[in-house]
Write a protein that holds these residues in place. Sequence first.
Motif, PDB file in Angstrom:
ATOM      1  N   GLU A 128      27.598 -41.204 -54.561  1.00 48.09           N
ATOM      2  CA  GLU A 128      26.365 -41.933 -54.888  1.00 48.09           C
ATOM      3  C   GLU A 128      26.128 -41.940 -56.397  1.00 48.09           C
ATOM      4  O   GLU A 128      25.826 -42.987 -56.976  1.00 48.09           O
ATOM      5  CB  GLU A 128      25.153 -41.295 -54.191  1.00 48.09           C
ATOM      6  CG  GLU A 128      25.097 -41.546 -52.713  1.00 48.09           C
ATOM      7  CD  GLU A 128      23.966 -40.771 -52.055  1.00 48.09           C
ATOM      8  OE1 GLU A 128      23.054 -41.430 -51.500  1.00 48.09           O
ATOM      9  OE2 GLU A 128      23.978 -39.527 -52.098  1.00 48.09           O
ATOM     10  N   LEU A 129      26.257 -40.780 -57.037  1.00 50.83           N
ATOM     11  CA  LEU A 129      26.040 -40.699 -58.478  1.00 50.83           C
ATOM     12  C   LEU A 129      27.084 -41.530 -59.224  1.00 50.83           C
ATOM     13  O   LEU A 129      26.752 -42.257 -60.161  1.00 50.83           O
ATOM     14  CB  LEU A 129      26.058 -39.256 -58.964  1.00 50.83           C
ATOM     15  CG  LEU A 129      25.782 -39.071 -60.458  1.00 50.83           C
ATOM     16  CD1 LEU A 129      24.427 -39.659 -60.855  1.00 50.83           C
ATOM     17  CD2 LEU A 129      25.843 -37.603 -60.843  1.00 50.83           C
ATOM     18  N   SER A 130      28.328 -41.453 -58.788  1.00 47.39           N
ATOM     19  CA  SER A 130      29.393 -42.222 -59.420  1.00 47.39           C
ATOM     20  C   SER A 130      29.106 -43.723 -59.346  1.00 47.39           C
ATOM     21  O   SER A 130      29.270 -44.450 -60.332  1.00 47.39           O
ATOM     22  CB  SER A 130      30.732 -41.903 -58.742  1.00 47.39           C
ATOM     23  OG  SER A 130      31.763 -42.657 -59.328  1.00 47.39           O
ATOM     24  N   GLU A 131      28.644 -44.195 -58.198  1.00 51.59           N
ATOM     25  CA  GLU A 131      28.327 -45.617 -58.023  1.00 51.59           C
ATOM     26  C   GLU A 131      27.191 -46.048 -58.946  1.00 51.59           C
ATOM     27  O   GLU A 131      27.252 -47.120 -59.555  1.00 51.59           O
ATOM     28  CB  GLU A 131      27.949 -45.907 -56.569  1.00 51.59           C
ATOM     29  CG  GLU A 131      29.123 -45.897 -55.626  1.00 51.59           C
ATOM     30  CD  GLU A 131      28.696 -46.061 -54.173  1.00 51.59           C
ATOM     31  OE1 GLU A 131      27.598 -46.605 -53.916  1.00 51.59           O
ATOM     32  OE2 GLU A 131      29.465 -45.638 -53.294  1.00 51.59           O
ATOM     33  N   VAL A 132      26.152 -45.219 -59.049  1.00 54.56           N
ATOM     34  CA  VAL A 132      25.020 -45.554 -59.913  1.00 54.56           C
ATOM     35  C   VAL A 132      25.456 -45.577 -61.378  1.00 54.56           C
ATOM     36  O   VAL A 132      25.089 -46.483 -62.128  1.00 54.56           O
ATOM     37  CB  VAL A 132      23.836 -44.578 -59.689  1.00 54.56           C
ATOM     38  CG1 VAL A 132      22.751 -44.787 -60.715  1.00 54.56           C
ATOM     39  CG2 VAL A 132      23.276 -44.738 -58.282  1.00 54.56           C
TER      40      VAL A 132
END
Length: 127
Positions: free
Chosen positions: A110-114
């Motif tokens: 999730e953090l990587s995508e954001v």
Amino acid sequence: MARILIVDDSPSQLLGIQRIVEKLGHEILTATDGAAGVEAARAQLPDLVLMDVVMPNLNGFQATRTLARDATTKHIPVILVTTKDQDTDRMWGMRQGAKAYITKPFSEDELSEVLERVFSNQEPPTA
């Protein structure tokens, strides 16, 4: 590789986010409250700020607004990273100048995508 400032008053949260961001290949700067985060952003000019909301001295909403309105730091994207998960919190955070909002707990994916989304939409700094 980007230089990312992580601002969080919880040592365990700070360490957890730091581990993920380092694993993704980025350089880390840290601050433990909103006021120190604003000061670090002005001094270090990171590529991005991951900002907690609930902190002493200056909360994340106030710190984000300060960075967004400052000529020296307004080009730095801020992602709010918080346990505050109400729609009104999200809307308020975006109105303060945040480029994205992610709620804790979150996964590495999730953090990587954001991060990817924010970096791909980032406007270059203006002189």
